[in-house]
Design an enzyme around this catalytic site. Structure first.
Site, PDB file in Angstrom:
ATOM      1  CE  LYS A 287      64.888 -36.583  -3.955  1.00  0.00           C
ATOM      2  NZ  LYS A 287      66.264 -37.091  -3.961  1.00  0.00           N
TER       3      LYS A 287
ATOM      4  CB  ALA B 239      71.423 -38.349 -10.384  1.00  0.00           C
ATOM      5  CB  ALA B 240      74.964 -40.108  -5.848  1.00  0.00           C
ATOM      6  N   GLY B 241      72.007 -40.791  -5.272  1.00  0.00           N
ATOM      7  CA  GLY B 241      71.008 -41.570  -4.540  1.00  0.00           C
ATOM      8  C   GLY B 241      70.006 -42.212  -5.490  1.00  0.00           C
ATOM      9  CG  ASP B 242      67.440 -39.839  -7.725  1.00  0.00           C
ATOM     10  OD1 ASP B 242      66.861 -40.123  -6.651  1.00  0.00           O
ATOM     11  OD2 ASP B 242      67.450 -38.689  -8.207  1.00  0.00           O
TER      12      ASP B 242
ATOM     13  CD  GLU C 112      61.877 -34.382  -6.063  1.00  0.00           C
ATOM     14  OE1 GLU C 112      62.850 -33.763  -5.632  1.00  0.00           O
ATOM     15  OE2 GLU C 112      61.795 -34.763  -7.256  1.00  0.00           O
TER      16      GLU C 112
HETATM   17  P1  ADP Z   1      71.647 -38.925  -1.522  1.00  0.00           P
HETATM   18  O1  ADP Z   1      72.281 -38.481  -2.807  1.00  0.00           O
HETATM   19  O2  ADP Z   1      70.264 -39.472  -1.689  1.00  0.00           O
HETATM   20  O3  ADP Z   1      71.784 -37.952  -0.373  1.00  0.00           O
HETATM   21  P2  ADP Z   1      74.007 -40.377  -0.634  1.00  0.00           P
HETATM   22  O4  ADP Z   1      74.760 -39.096  -0.570  1.00  0.00           O
HETATM   23  O5  ADP Z   1      74.040 -41.235   0.594  1.00  0.00           O
HETATM   24  O6  ADP Z   1      72.484 -40.209  -1.054  1.00  0.00           O
HETATM   25  O7  ADP Z   1      74.621 -41.198  -1.855  1.00  0.00           O
HETATM   26  C1  ADP Z   1      73.994 -42.363  -2.340  1.00  0.00           C
HETATM   27  C2  ADP Z   1      75.050 -43.380  -2.707  1.00  0.00           C
HETATM   28  O8  ADP Z   1      75.924 -42.797  -3.687  1.00  0.00           O
HETATM   29  C3  ADP Z   1      75.963 -43.784  -1.547  1.00  0.00           C
HETATM   30  O9  ADP Z   1      75.403 -44.865  -0.830  1.00  0.00           O
HETATM   31  C4  ADP Z   1      77.235 -44.181  -2.283  1.00  0.00           C
HETATM   32  O10 ADP Z   1      77.111 -45.504  -2.756  1.00  0.00           O
HETATM   33  C5  ADP Z   1      77.252 -43.239  -3.488  1.00  0.00           C
HETATM   34  N1  ADP Z   1      78.106 -42.075  -3.205  1.00  0.00           N
HETATM   35  C6  ADP Z   1      77.721 -40.849  -2.814  1.00  0.00           C
HETATM   36  N2  ADP Z   1      78.789 -40.037  -2.623  1.00  0.00           N
HETATM   37  C7  ADP Z   1      79.885 -40.796  -2.932  1.00  0.00           C
HETATM   38  C8  ADP Z   1      81.300 -40.553  -2.944  1.00  0.00           C
HETATM   39  N3  ADP Z   1      81.809 -39.371  -2.598  1.00  0.00           N
HETATM   40  N4  ADP Z   1      82.112 -41.566  -3.309  1.00  0.00           N
HETATM   41  C9  ADP Z   1      81.618 -42.780  -3.669  1.00  0.00           C
HETATM   42  N5  ADP Z   1      80.304 -43.073  -3.676  1.00  0.00           N
HETATM   43  C10 ADP Z   1      79.445 -42.095  -3.311  1.00  0.00           C
END
Ligand code: ADP
Length: 310
Positions: free
Chosen positions: A48, A256-259, A147
């Protein structure tokens, strides 16, 4: 490099973890007792702290990363990957006994992932306060997660707050923390599971995220963003709560979407953009991230985010 010298680069200090990710593509996660054939295995820089630092750097910030690696080939590979993004790694410590942190990540055909982290050297992080303070002196934002040892995270937040930096906390993986931390946080960024655990209620919809965000603000944090995966994010501050939907995209790997989201938000806040502008940019960046495989290689640049649909 700063592409526009008339706008000074924001400076961000990240305190956090670095892992070498072993990424296995599998048709589905194996059930107990099941053996299955995966499609591929790759070693990809992650963790992270590292991911959030790379996201900040690719969004145009000057970034210092405070973390700990082992004295091994994975640690050196992680350090050079960060340096390729122009990140200051002079406050990256090396533990001589523990191995570099490792994450085993199963990515299913659906794009969903399941992750096991071995903390290794991340659990040994003990930073030099003078070195951190020197970096905080020129920074607008301090970013951290859970972490690395909580006592170090807490001390880092105290020093950053004292130095006048905005503290952006991503309390992941969630664990109970000292109530004294709440007023130190400028912006808390949590996913729906973390928001639910902190607020003591279930969070699955934007309305529930708004309610949880308001409950968390009552503990002393100025601003909260609750991320909701494909449903985008909800920004909560003194003016109320606003839902920012995410674009529909073809998901390859959500690692890494959240990061990516958090790093983009941090740079926007360091540049004095509003919470809503920050959340909207974070959503565009994360939408690009989920269409690509892996952790750090999937994090987009500022140019890519600005070219993506608003
Ligand atoms: P984490 O990965 O920390 O659990 P999330 O799953 O909420 O966090 O994803 C973080 C951000 O990534 C979301 O707010 C959104 O903007 C984007 N995201 C995640 N999954 C998708 C998806 N399937 N389609 C579009 N954007 C996504």
């Amino acid at each position: 490099m700063n592409p526009d010298p008339s706008h000074p680069m924001p400076h961000i200090v990240v305190l956090g973890s670095l892992n070498m990710d072993l990424v296995l593509r599998v048709p589905h996660a194996p059930a107990a007792g099941e053996t299955l054939h995966g499609q591929s295995i790759h070693r990809i820089p992650g963790g992270k702290g590292g991911n959030q630092a790379v996201s900040c750097a690719r969004q145009g910030a000057q970034v210092s990363l405070v973390g700990c690696i082992g004295a091994d080939a994975d640690g050196e590979a992680l350090r050079s990957a960060l340096q390729e993004d122009g990140i200051d790694t002079d406050a990256l410590y090396t533990d001589l006994a523990a191995p570099t942190g490792t994450a085993v990540i199963l990515v299913e055909d659906s794009g969903q992932n399941r992750i096991v982290v071995i903390a290794g050297a991340n659990a040994k992080l003990q930073f030099d306060e003078a070195a951190l303070q020197a970096r905080l002196a020129g920074a607008q934002v301090f970013v951290t997660q859970f972490e690395t040892p909580l006592a170090q995270v807490q001390r880092g937040m105290e020093l950053a707050h004292g130095a006048g930096c905005k503290v952006v906390l991503n309390p992941s993986p969630m664990q109970p923390f000292d109530a004294a931390l709440w007023p130190l946080i400028d912006t808390l960024v949590v996913n729906e599971v973390e928001a639910g655990a902190l607020a003591g209620r279930s969070v699955a919809t934007p309305i529930e995220a708004a309610e949880a965000g308001a409950a968390l603000r009552a503990r002393g944090v100025a601003r909260v963003i609750v991320t909701l995966g494909a449903a985008g994010a909800v920004a909560v501050d003194a003016d109320g709560a606003r839902h920012h939907p995410a674009p529909q995209v073809k998901v390859v790997d959500t690692t890494a979407a959240g990061d990516t989201f958090l790093g983009t938000v941090a740079v926007a806040l360091a540049s004095n953009q509003t919470l809503d502008e920050a959340a909207a940019l974070g959503i565009r960046a994360a939408a690009l991230c989920v269409t690509r495989p892996g952790a750090q290689p999937s994090i987009p640049t500022r140019a890519e985010v600005l070219q993506s649909p608003p």
